[in-house]
Design an enzyme around this catalytic site. Structure first.
Site, PDB file in Angstrom:
ATOM      1  N   ASP A  24       0.789  -1.272   0.008  1.00 57.94           N
ATOM      2  CA  ASP A  24       0.108  -0.172   0.035  1.00 57.94           C
ATOM      3  C   ASP A  24       0.771   1.092   0.310  1.00 57.94           C
ATOM      4  O   ASP A  24       0.672   2.255   0.528  1.00 57.94           O
ATOM      5  CB  ASP A  24      -1.050   0.051   1.287  1.00 57.94           C
ATOM      6  CG  ASP A  24      -1.798  -1.226   1.244  1.00 57.94           C
ATOM      7  OD1 ASP A  24      -2.083  -1.755   0.407  1.00 57.94           O
ATOM      8  OD2 ASP A  24      -1.592  -1.949   2.538  1.00 57.94           O
ATOM      9  N   LYS A  76       0.331   4.810  -8.430  1.00 56.79           N
ATOM     10  CA  LYS A  76       0.296   6.189  -8.874  1.00 56.79           C
ATOM     11  C   LYS A  76       1.554   6.380  -9.526  1.00 56.79           C
ATOM     12  O   LYS A  76       1.814   6.928 -10.816  1.00 56.79           O
ATOM     13  CB  LYS A  76       0.332   7.343  -7.844  1.00 56.79           C
ATOM     14  CG  LYS A  76       0.384   8.595  -8.117  1.00 56.79           C
ATOM     15  CD  LYS A  76       0.306   9.675  -6.926  1.00 56.79           C
ATOM     16  CE  LYS A  76       1.023  10.676  -7.042  1.00 56.79           C
ATOM     17  NZ  LYS A  76       0.862  11.672  -6.130  1.00 56.79           N
ATOM     18  N   ALA A 118      -3.721  -7.666  -3.776  1.00 63.89           N
ATOM     19  CA  ALA A 118      -3.239  -6.350  -3.874  1.00 63.89           C
ATOM     20  C   ALA A 118      -4.398  -5.212  -4.378  1.00 63.89           C
ATOM     21  O   ALA A 118      -5.448  -5.784  -4.642  1.00 63.89           O
ATOM     22  CB  ALA A 118      -2.304  -6.409  -5.144  1.00 63.89           C
ATOM     23  N   GLY A 119      -3.995  -4.077  -3.836  1.00 58.05           N
ATOM     24  CA  GLY A 119      -4.988  -3.004  -4.307  1.00 58.05           C
ATOM     25  C   GLY A 119      -4.158  -1.621  -4.805  1.00 58.05           C
ATOM     26  O   GLY A 119      -3.454  -1.386  -3.915  1.00 58.05           O
ATOM     27  N   HIS A 120      -4.358  -1.596  -5.869  1.00 60.70           N
ATOM     28  CA  HIS A 120      -3.631  -0.419  -6.575  1.00 60.70           C
ATOM     29  C   HIS A 120      -4.843   0.799  -6.732  1.00 60.70           C
ATOM     30  O   HIS A 120      -5.781   0.321  -7.447  1.00 60.70           O
ATOM     31  CB  HIS A 120      -2.919  -0.469  -7.826  1.00 60.70           C
ATOM     32  CG  HIS A 120      -1.796  -1.396  -7.502  1.00 60.70           C
ATOM     33  ND1 HIS A 120      -1.065  -1.955  -8.718  1.00 60.70           N
ATOM     34  CD2 HIS A 120      -1.008  -1.571  -6.518  1.00 60.70           C
ATOM     35  CE1 HIS A 120      -0.024  -2.419  -7.980  1.00 60.70           C
ATOM     36  NE2 HIS A 120       0.024  -2.565  -6.795  1.00 60.70           N
ATOM     37  N   THR A 175      -9.765  -4.837   1.381  1.00 57.89           N
ATOM     38  CA  THR A 175     -10.526  -5.508   2.463  1.00 57.89           C
ATOM     39  C   THR A 175     -11.377  -4.274   3.173  1.00 57.89           C
ATOM     40  O   THR A 175     -12.222  -4.664   3.974  1.00 57.89           O
ATOM     41  CB  THR A 175      -9.707  -6.194   3.522  1.00 57.89           C
ATOM     42  OG1 THR A 175      -8.786  -5.423   3.852  1.00 57.89           O
ATOM     43  CG2 THR A 175      -9.110  -7.450   2.684  1.00 57.89           C
TER      44      THR A 175
END
Ligand code: IMP
Length: 444
Positions: free
Chosen positions: A27, A32, A53-55, A320
């Site tokens: 994170d 970006k 994952a989270g972008h 999440t």
């Protein structure tokens, strides 16, 4: 081969690859950075992890969140590749493609490796059951996974006989043959761990998988060949890391890690890029630290300072929604990550979040069992025993979000950045001062 005057946008020469890797516990704002670099590259390839994952990328005042699709997708001329090292949840991928299409973003340059492994519903059930079992054993033993089935899918990949790859989704007969064996066996195994485990129905899983194959067929390709074609035409490839160095299966805070090599050491195996093609590494780090899930975190501030950072930095999980644990910047861990990855340039994100704090403690050493060390321990056991040693520098004030040149930052903010690069051993070439792609300072 690295150009001497390395510009952070092109650390690598033509015919080579540049990677963007998270240096902490995830994170860090890699999305970006990738979004900013991507237009200079012919392809962006992801090499590890899955829908854990989270972008997020913010432009035009709108936040776009991705879990599987590389952040390069926002640039229509760039090929976006989900590489062979990724574990793909096809339902999640189809959902992301649809969401992008609604937002008017095309996915006609998106490709998924035929070698990537598939995450099935039984992997997610197993992930949840194992987590529950661990937390029942002892409060601090659960990994706090995202329950996206990542560990069980990679375990099947290593087992081989129980693994299904993206190419198999295009072969209904093979799916029937494999899944009619795998699903009942997995139901029995899960029932042995948890009597109440919900069994999966083999026929529905088979139908679902055939449907996924129909929907994703146009995207599935030999990704290694695609990457080699870019090199053959003297193009550049941007490699997108997911998760981050301290979550690396071999080099992170084991066992509180994810199940892939998310440091730069995993790039080649997970993307099919030869080591000599890798020409530059950008390491992304926040100006402070966060962690989601379990595991030791020496500089954690479970107090008003942590709350201040969480609220100003919007530190809630993209995947999440969990509140992230927040703390001071750990330079011992950062230097370890810089050295492990061979970082050429640091992108320091979220500097603006720290404005308003009177003093900023930076962790420059660890005391373990009374002994002082500057080295990062190889596993969670010793990391749990760490007492951080801080050097305190003056904080800074004001709204940094409009600043575009390093010289225009408050003096104490500049000194904070300089302290970091000196200790970590790599230059800070990019500084994030706000979520929008425009809110970035580039240092030559
Ligand atoms: P898993 O990857 O879902 O198996 O989770 C293993 C550990 O890695 C857990 O502590 C997760 O919270 C953490 N994790 C996995 N992916 C990310 C990420 O992209 N950002 C932050 N933490 C992550």
């Amino acid at each position: 081969m690295r150009p001497d005057n390395s510009d952070v946008f092109e650390l690598c020469s033509p015919g080579h690859a540049q990677a963007v890797i998270g240096l902490q516990w995830g994170d860090e704002g890699k999305g970006k950075v990738i979004d900013l670099l991507a237009p200079r590259f012919q392809a962006v390839v992801r090499y590890n992890g899955g829908a854990n994952a989270g972008h997020s990328v913010v432009f035009g005042g709108k936040r776009h969140s991705l879990h599987l699709i590389p952040s390069g997708v926002f640039h229509p001329g760039v090929l976006s590749i989900i590489g062979n090292g990724v574990v793909v949840d096809p339902g999640a991928l189809i959902g992301e493609i649809e969401k992008l299409s609604v937002a008017g973003i095309t996915t006609n340059r998106l490709k998924v490796s035929s070698r990537a492994h598939v995450v099935f519903p039984y992997h997610k059930s197993e992930d949840a059951i194992r987590e529950r079992t661990l937390s029942e054993r002892a409060a601090d033993s659960s990994i706090g996974t995202t329950k996206r089935g990542i560990g069980p899918a990679y375990a099947d990949k290593a087992t081989r006989s129980t693994a299904i790859r993206m190419a198999d989704l295009l072969r209904p007969e093979r799916l029937r043959e494999l899944l009619s064996q795998i699903v009942p066996a997995r139901n029995r195994e899960l029932a042995a761990i948890d009597r109440d485990a919900e069994p999966c129905d083999a026929d529905s899983v088979i139908e679902q998988a055939i449907g996924w194959g129909r929907a994703l067929g146009p995207y599935i390709e030999d990704s290694v060949r695609l990457v080699q074609d870019v090199f053959a035409s003297n193009g550049r490839v941007l490699v997108e890391g997911a998760n981050a160095t301290l979550l690396d299966l071999d080099h992170g805070t084991f066992p509180f890690v994810t199940s892939s090599n998310c440091s730069a050491l995993g790039v080649c195996a997970g993307s099919g890029i030869a080591p000599r093609r890798l020409g530059g590494i950008v390491g992304v780090a926040k100006a402070y630290c966060t962690r989601v899930g379990g595991g030791p975190f020496p500089t954690e501030q479970a107090n008003e300072h942590g709350d201040y950072i969480r609220e100003r930095g919007r530190e809630y999980g993209t995947t999440t929604g969990r509140p992230r644990r927040c703390g001071w910047l750990d330079l011992v861990a950062l230097r370890y990550a810089v050295r492990l990855n061979g970082v050429d340039a640091i992108a320091l994100t979220l500097l603006d979040v720290l404005a308003g704090l009177e003093e900023l403690p930076l962790c420059v050493g660890y005391r373990i069992g009374g002994e002082l060390t500057e080295h990062f321990p190889p596993d969670a056991y010793d990391l749990r025993r760490v007492e951080p040693v801080y050097e305190r520098v003056r904080g800074f004030e004001g709204d940094l979000s409009g600043v575009r040149r390093f010289e225009d930052l408050p003096g104490d903010a500049r000194r904070y950045v300089e302290f970091i690069e000196t200790f970590a051993g790599a230059p800070v070439r990019m500084i994030g001062v706000g979520p929008d792609r425009e809110q970035t300072i580039i240092r030559g």
